[in-house]
Design a protein around this motif. Sequence first.
Motif, short mmCIF file in Angstrom:
data_model
loop_
_atom_site.label_atom_id
_atom_site.label_comp_id
_atom_site.label_asym_id
_atom_site.label_seq_id
_atom_site.Cartn_x
_atom_site.Cartn_y
_atom_site.Cartn_z
N ARG A 296 63.34 35.72 76.67
CA ARG A 296 63.77 36.71 77.70
C ARG A 296 63.07 37.06 79.03
N GLU B 140 72.74 50.03 73.03
CA GLU B 140 71.21 49.95 72.65
C GLU B 140 71.06 50.10 71.26
N GLU C 163 66.95 47.26 80.32
CA GLU C 163 65.84 47.75 80.03
C GLU C 163 65.50 47.59 78.51
N HIS C 164 66.76 47.63 77.71
CA HIS C 164 66.57 47.61 76.26
C HIS C 164 66.32 46.01 75.99
N TRP C 165 66.77 45.20 76.52
CA TRP C 165 66.81 43.51 76.27
C TRP C 165 65.20 43.24 76.45
N GLY D 191 62.72 45.36 76.94
CA GLY D 191 61.65 46.32 76.36
C GLY D 191 60.55 47.07 77.47
N ARG D 192 61.53 47.10 78.71
CA ARG D 192 60.65 47.61 79.92
C ARG D 192 61.39 48.41 80.57
#
Length: 372
Positions: free
Chosen positions: A73, A132, A188-190, A192-193
């Motif tokens: 990622r 999500e 953002e979910h993918w 983690g930020r």
Amino acid sequence: MAAHNAPVLSDRALNRATLERQLLLRRSAVSAKEAVGTLVGLQAQNTRPPYFQLSARLEGFGPAELSGLMESREVVRIVTLRSTIHTHTAEDALTLRPLVQPARDRELNMFRRGLTGVDLDRLAVLAGELVEERPRTMKELREDLLKHWPDADPRALAVAARCRLPLVQVTPRGLWGRSGQVALTTVEHWLGRPSEQAASPDTTVLRYLGAFGPASVKDMQTWAGLTRMREVFERLRPRLVTFRDERGTELFDLPDAPRPDPATPAPPRFLPEFDNVLLGHADRTRIIPPEFKGRNGVGNQSYGTVLADGFLAALWRLDETADDAVVTVQALGTLTPSVREEITQEAVRMLTVMSTPTAYEVRFTTFVDFGS
């Protein structure tokens, strides 16, 4: 206002400057991740082109390097520039996507008739919760959102979610040698930020010039899919140098950016369909000779292109089986025997890196219906 006494850069001079910045005059030893950032992303309408783009530009590159970045990622597939899918670093995915949101809003306006009575803010919240919870396909998004707005156009609902939310295509989609349908979640979910502030227009113009310059305001707007960038260039003018092209258009550039001698040799390169070096300017004559305008694609279909002496000279196609690979090169004009030999050598190199056949062949032809 254009400076009429600005130095004139020939198409060949612009060609060599652009190829140098695009890592196409000589292969670079930088990492795949650094290259993706330097080039401000790789056009990725299809899954394989980003790999071929890096193979043409990087020394020692193998498909596993980019595929590994996608799995970890560190790079992602997301709709950004020109409202098309790009492979970006995680950092650019978080900041460039909000910068080009106006283009996504314009796209959404085309579907307004199918969204009568739809609360778009609520749709964005609902769609975000859905993707999500688990990555969803566009078909699943349509079906889930239709439960809330049964009278809306199903396709318009899914498009609205894609336009309002920064959605990434999750792996295994895009991994080398693997396949997967398009499934989406928020960036953002993918990653983690949390979402970040949009990249500044000024910084983005400077990065664009570093990768595609010297270039005009219209060139940058074409590349980004944005409008009204003239005031940004004017604000940056004291930090930039200006030139004119052979048609009198004002071009901007970074003062210390490389502008090689126009006589600098440019070795053949095989580029995939939708390479940004062919799409990053409004005026593409620095790469595509006027007599070949429109020959590298039909409608939304783009062909693989061969650069010889830095300019579009042929189209190409790769046909593979488990045992052999055939590269077919369709010359658009006359190729000398020495150029044909250089193209053949480059084709063999590409096959060595990007394919594992026990046998291969490079064919030259005057016409191939690549659309068949």
